[in-house]
Design an enzyme around this catalytic site. Structure first.
Site, mmCIF file in Angstrom:
data_model
loop_
_atom_site.group_PDB
_atom_site.id
_atom_site.type_symbol
_atom_site.label_atom_id
_atom_site.label_comp_id
_atom_site.label_asym_id
_atom_site.label_seq_id
_atom_site.Cartn_x
_atom_site.Cartn_y
_atom_site.Cartn_z
ATOM 1 N N CYS A 1 -1.085 -6.058 -5.490
ATOM 2 C CA CYS A 1 -1.137 -7.461 -5.055
ATOM 3 C C CYS A 1 -2.203 -7.663 -3.968
ATOM 4 O O CYS A 1 -3.393 -7.642 -4.275
ATOM 5 C CB CYS A 1 0.252 -7.911 -4.630
ATOM 6 S SG CYS A 1 0.454 -9.691 -4.712
ATOM 7 N N HIS B 1 4.302 -5.772 -8.211
ATOM 8 C CA HIS B 1 4.857 -4.865 -7.199
ATOM 9 C C HIS B 1 5.863 -3.886 -7.800
ATOM 10 O O HIS B 1 7.080 -4.102 -7.663
ATOM 11 C CB HIS B 1 5.613 -5.675 -6.143
ATOM 12 C CG HIS B 1 4.765 -6.584 -5.313
ATOM 13 N ND1 HIS B 1 4.195 -6.194 -4.130
ATOM 14 C CD2 HIS B 1 4.415 -7.876 -5.485
ATOM 15 C CE1 HIS B 1 3.531 -7.209 -3.603
ATOM 16 N NE2 HIS B 1 3.639 -8.239 -4.406
ATOM 17 N N GLU C 1 6.790 -1.243 -6.605
ATOM 18 C CA GLU C 1 7.551 -0.642 -5.492
ATOM 19 C C GLU C 1 8.833 -1.403 -5.202
ATOM 20 O O GLU C 1 9.674 -0.929 -4.438
ATOM 21 C CB GLU C 1 6.672 -0.553 -4.231
ATOM 22 C CG GLU C 1 6.394 -1.859 -3.498
ATOM 23 C CD GLU C 1 5.267 -2.703 -4.109
ATOM 24 O OE1 GLU C 1 4.847 -2.422 -5.246
ATOM 25 O OE2 GLU C 1 4.825 -3.658 -3.437
HETATM 26 N N1 GLN Z 1 -1.175 -13.967 -1.689
HETATM 27 C C1 GLN Z 1 -1.320 -12.725 -0.982
HETATM 28 C C2 GLN Z 1 -2.753 -12.502 -0.563
HETATM 29 O O1 GLN Z 1 -3.618 -13.269 -0.814
HETATM 30 C C3 GLN Z 1 -0.865 -11.548 -1.818
HETATM 31 C C4 GLN Z 1 0.628 -11.615 -2.016
HETATM 32 C C5 GLN Z 1 1.286 -10.282 -2.176
HETATM 33 O O2 GLN Z 1 0.729 -9.235 -1.834
HETATM 34 N N2 GLN Z 1 2.517 -10.320 -2.605
HETATM 35 O O3 GLN Z 1 -3.023 -11.517 0.056
#
Ligand code: GLN
Length: 203
Positions: free
Chosen positions: A81, A181, A183
């Site tokens: 992410c 994710h 994890e």
């Molecule tokens: N929207 C977040 C970002 O721009 C990422 C979100 C996440 O890691 N769950 O970093």
């Protein structure tokens, strides 16, 4: 090889969940906050969180250049992410001064899924993974808008707004990134996949 030591970049985000998942995948896992700690690990996970914050703190803690050097030298890195955003050579909808470590020849759009859905879960077939599809947990997640020729697409989800699929997992050499994710699910197969990458890189 002996058990690999895998760091988790511990500036912000869901660090603890990755430490648990890596330990379950038979790696030695430890947090990395300082350049000296980075120097001691065989590989690194960049967690989910807020990429603008992680980027700012990486610069502040003197980690941005050492991270780029290790990536260039072939250190395996897995980004989830916000961590995926950190591995992108180019980002869209980032903050103007937002820096990335880069390394994967891809353009990633921040918060791409977030406009329709803040958060959702879906089953995702993952290339090279046996058994059930992986459960993708998406939290204000980015997607991969485009990839260069050297990038392997490992997973996609159907797009809500057209016939195209959205890329949500990629690999280029020793770098792995997912929009979602693993994890958070208790299913450690993606972390195991990464640990195998780390072991292969060490051979
Ligand atoms: N929207 C977040 C970002 O721009 C990422 C979100 C996440 O890691 N769950 O970093």
């Amino acid at each position: 090889m002996s058990t690999p030591t895998i760091g988790v970049l511990a500036l912000q985000g869901d660090v603890r969940e990755h430490l648990v998942a890596l330990a379950a995948a038979d790696a030695l896992a430890r947090p990395v906050r300082r350049p000296e700690e980075l120097a001691e690990v065989d590989a690194l996970v960049m967690p989910g969180g807020e990429s603008t914050t992680i980027s700012k703190l990486a610069v502040l803690f003197g980690l941005m250049d050492p991270l780029r050097e290790r990536v260039r030298a072939g250190m395996p890195v897995y980004g989830t992410c916000a961590g995926m955003i950190m591995l992108a050579d180019k980002i869209l909808d980032g903050r103007d001064d937002q820096e990335t470590v880069g390394g994967i020849d891809m353009t990633v759009r921040r918060n791409a899924f977030g406009r329709q859905n803040e958060s959702f879960e879906t089953a995702i077939p993952f290339a090279g993974m046996t058994g059930e599809p992986v459960t993708g947990v998406f939290i204000r997640a980015p997607w991969v808008e485009s990839v260069g020729a050297g990038v392997e697409v490992l997973a996609e989800v159907p797009a809500a707004d057209g016939p195209d699929a959205r890329i949500v997992a990629v690999r280029q050499g020793n770098l792995l990134a997912t929009s979602f994710h693993p994890e958070l699910t208790g299913d450690h197969r993606v972390h195991e996949y990464f640990v195998r990458m780390v072991e292969a890189a060490a051979r």
